[in-house]
Enzyme design. Structure first.
Site, short mmCIF file in Angstrom:
data_model
loop_
_atom_site.label_atom_id
_atom_site.label_comp_id
_atom_site.label_asym_id
_atom_site.label_seq_id
_atom_site.Cartn_x
_atom_site.Cartn_y
_atom_site.Cartn_z
N SER A 655 -19.64 -2.21 12.64
CA SER A 655 -20.83 -2.61 11.88
C SER A 655 -20.56 -2.65 10.39
O SER A 655 -19.79 -1.84 9.86
CB SER A 655 -21.98 -1.63 12.12
OG SER A 655 -22.42 -1.63 13.45
N CYS A 656 -21.20 -3.60 9.72
CA CYS A 656 -21.42 -3.53 8.29
C CYS A 656 -22.91 -3.78 8.10
O CYS A 656 -23.69 -3.53 9.03
CB CYS A 656 -20.55 -4.51 7.53
SG CYS A 656 -20.81 -6.24 7.97
N LYS A 657 -23.34 -4.28 6.95
CA LYS A 657 -24.77 -4.47 6.75
C LYS A 657 -25.37 -5.43 7.77
O LYS A 657 -26.43 -5.18 8.34
CB LYS A 657 -25.06 -4.95 5.33
CG LYS A 657 -26.54 -5.14 5.04
CD LYS A 657 -26.82 -5.35 3.56
CE LYS A 657 -26.22 -6.64 3.04
NZ LYS A 657 -26.60 -6.89 1.63
#
Length: 738
Positions: A655-657
């Site tokens: 995950s990132c944003k």
């Protein structure tokens, strides 16, 4: 499947000669199964040919698919939340009269639950309107949509199939935007910060100050409530079945039903004996308006000294004991031993039934022996109808005792949870809402990962044994910075990941091979959700018995986060990275504990092989040492954690944003690293392969799917702060993030 003899295609523009073909469709092998088609329909596929160090060619298929679980699971969870909150309101009302202070708290909490129900019903109505592909995909542009809070951002299964001369291997990663509540925003931080806020000043109320429950006690209260709610109807049903068996004159069925009834009743008694129930009942008594004495010790009696150890299974004694009991709310004085007698009476009433059945069986055997000796009739399994008459009053008594014990324990545990709900309401009106939304997003990703890992390991007996005995690692990789709003996202994500430890999985037999019957379902309540994963009958029947007996399977969630963007550079120079350091260190310790548990239970288990000479023990030491090094953007932590996860048969999630840009860099890097380390991808081809995947692979399609543009949301100045392996090729970036 594509022809493996397909020659390289040199295309115009930016297309790399390593890209063979682009397909939109399903697999044509064993992974083109009813389950995979139901959970991961219509994948986007890209096919490459890469050269190995031995100058041979390997075929690599990259596959990306969203999932209907992104919307079906949130809808089910919302229905569970609504049902639970309605039940909580009813339980709070059933607490009876409370002192003014507690009455105010109860009113506030009921209002809070009522507001949640209204909001969740509105959200559920809107989600039910979504159909088709729009109903299972939430783009990065919709992160802050009010009615899409519970749906994960940009969730996809990213799969890579490697076909070499001697083997075919799948590598899976679930990608999704960091689970967080963008709609509420991060002005006051995320869940972890809210949880760690100091308690508000308490009013000068002796009632309030006299009791305080920890988070663990609140969690245990939910477990007891759930256990009691599960067991009471089972016991009632089995008691009814026992009377039917007696009426139908079936000795064998009487014995089988009695065994089941005894097992379930003993489980209930075990739950009721928890000291938390006893102490909460006393606290609830002190919260009654009738509690008038100022000296707390003056109104606690010492009992009559007999104690429950003197209780017998005699029916007359049991009825006498029941007759002496008075309901606690109406008494000024409190008997600490009262609760012990209440749960002990459940056990006594069960023993009376067992003793009666034993006596009736002995009597029947003696009659049959006499008849056999007289050559009158042949002994049979039939019972006289008087058995029903003998058992009926005892079964009625058992039900009464169970009802009495369940009602009191439910009141006690509801009172415990009243403290927690009042605390949450005082901290933030939207706390529960935020945690529910983050939980929903995280659960969707974990269920997708569980299905992928289960289906890839159906023929691996050692993996299935590990699944039964120790559960699975679910390793979340975070790329969030510890600066600005992303701190709040990471605080949300930490709690969401941690809450996955309260989820259990069960494998069930699907009713049919229709897609709707092959999608996982969720049931339960906060702190105790169960996900049922259906398999087609022919697959389900091949599973070992341990997986077909309804055993709950657990995941062990871990989060490793390393910020890699320009905001992380600011955090490391002028801010604070302690949140990231604490998260990583804690997950490392949990990973080591899991491996020790696995080795203790299965010392000779063979874990997945790797071309690397490093053992799991070596990798754990390296991870420990890497965490101790004070190095900026220490992405080696992520690489080691991912490698350990794969070696331990775990689930990988990244995950990132919004799972669009940084996540794409991470996934493509991981895929090419696996090709190099496990499949001998030629060193001179590594960078070409990486650039090809980032330029023309499925992750670029993911960007276009989200923002209708084939450009990563980076600029050249930002990329100078990125670790070099996470920088995309020229010409693939330039748009502003959304």
């Amino acid at each position: 499947m594509e022809n493996t003899d397909h020659e390289d295609v040199t295309s115009s523009g930016h297309k790399d000669s390593l890209l063979c073909d682009s397909l939109h469709g399903s697999m044509h092998d064993k992974d083109n199964s009813p389950v995979m088609r139901a959970v991961f329909p219509s994948p986007v596929c890209k096919v490459y040919r890469f050269q190995t160090e031995s100058s041979r060619w390997m075929l690599v298929r990259e596959q990306m698919s969203d999932s209907p679980l992104s919307s079906s699971l949130p809808r089910q969870l919302l229905a569970c939340y609504i049902q639970e909150d309605r039940r909580r309101i009813q339980e709070l009302r059933e607490l009876g009269d409370l002192s003014p202070h507690w009455e105010v708290l109860r009113s506030d909490v009921i209002a809070h639950y009522s507001q949640l129900i209204t909001t969740y019903k509105e959200t559920l109505i809107e989600l039910n309107k979504l159909t088709g592909s729009s109903g299972c995909f939430k783009s990065s542009c919709s992160k802050s949509d009010r009615y899409l809070e519970f749906i994960p951002v940009n969730l996809h299964a990213q799969r890579m199939q490697v076909t070499c001369p001697r083997r075919t291997v799948w590598y899976d990663v679930v990608t999704f935007g960091a689970p967080s509540d963008h709609y509420q925003g991060f002005k006051h931080g995320g869940l972890q910060r809210i949880l760690n806020k100091p308690e508000p000043d308490k009013k000068s109320s002796s009632a309030y100050c006299s009791v305080s429950y920890s988070a663990d006690q609140s969690s245990r209260a939910r477990e007891i409530l759930g256990r009691v709610a599960q067991l009471q109807p089972l016991i009632s049903e089995l008691a009814e079945d026992l009377l039917k068996a007696a009426l139908e004159v079936s000795a064998q069925r009487v014995q089988e039903t009695l065994s089941s009834l005894a097992r379930r009743t003993e489980q209930l008694v075990h739950a009721l004996k928890d000291e938390l129930v006893k102490s909460a009942l006393f606290a609830l008594h002190k919260a009654r308006p009738a509690y008038l004495l100022s000296d707390e010790h003056a109104h606690v009696t010492q009992g009559n000294g007999t104690g429950h150890q003197h209780l017998s299974t005699n029916q007359d004694e049991l009825q006498s004991s029941l007759g002496r009991q008075e309901r606690l709310p109406h008494r000024l004085k409190y008997d600490e031993d009262e609760w012990d007698r209440v749960w002990a009476n459940v056990a006594m009433s069960l023993n009376c039934i067992i003793a009666m059945v034993d006596r009736l069986q002995q009597r029947e055997r003696r009659k049959q022996e006499v008849r056999s000796q007289n050559d009158d009739i042949t002994p049979t399994e039939h019972l006289p109808s008087s058995w029903h008459e003998q058992l009926l009053p005892l079964v009625v008594t058992l039900r009464e005792c169970v009802t009495e014990a369940v009602d009191r324990s439910r009141n006690a545990m509801t009172f415990v949870l009243l403290q927690e709900a009042a605390w949450q309401t005082s901290h933030s009106q939207a706390f529960t809402h935020r945690r529910d939304a983050v939980f929903s997003q995280t659960l969707c990703a974990v269920v997708c990962g569980f299905v992928l890992r289960l289906y890839s390991g159906l023929e691996d007996k050692l993996f299935l044994l590990q699944l039964c005995e120790t559960g699975l690692i679910a390793q979340f990789e975070g790329l969030l910075s510890t600066y600005g709003d992303e701190v709040g996202m990471l605080e949300d994500m930490e709690v969401g990941v941690s809450d996955m430890s309260k989820v259990s999985f069960r494998i069930t037999e699907a009713k049919s091979d229709q897609p709707s019957n092959l999608l996982p379902t969720v049931s339960g309540q906060r702190g105790g959700f169960c996900v049922e994963v259906p398999l087609p009958s022919e697959t389900y029947l091949l599973l070992p018995g341990e997986l077909r007996d309804g055993r709950g399977l657990r995941v062990h969630p871990l989060l490793f986060n390393i910020g890699i963007n320009q905001q992380q550079s600011l955090a490391e120079r002028f801010g604070d990275s302690s949140l990231q350091e604490r998260i990583n260190q804690r997950s490392c310790e949990m990973l080591k504990s899991y491996y020790m548990m696995l080795r203790e239970k299965h010392p000779n288990m063979t874990l997945p092989s790797s071309q690397s000479t490093a053992s799991v023990e070596d990798l754990l030491v390296s991870l420990d040492q890497t965490l101790e090094v004070r190095k900026r953007k220490n992405v080696e932590v992520l690489w080691l954690a991912a490698s350990l996860c794969r070696r331990l048969n775990g689930i990988r999630l990244t995950s990132c944003k919004s799972a669009k840009d940084r996540t794409s860099m991470s996934v493509t890097l991981e895929q090419c690293t696996l090709l190099r380390d496990e499949h001998a991808l030629s060193s001179e081809h590594f960078t070409r392969a990486l650039d090809c995947m980032r330029r023309e692979g499925s992750r670029m399609d993911n960007v276009e799917k989200n923002v209708c543009s084939r450009k990563y949301a980076f600029n050249s100045i930002q990329l100078k702060t990125f670790p070099k392996p996470y920088r995309p090729p020229e010409g693939t970036y330039g748009k502003v993030d959304t």
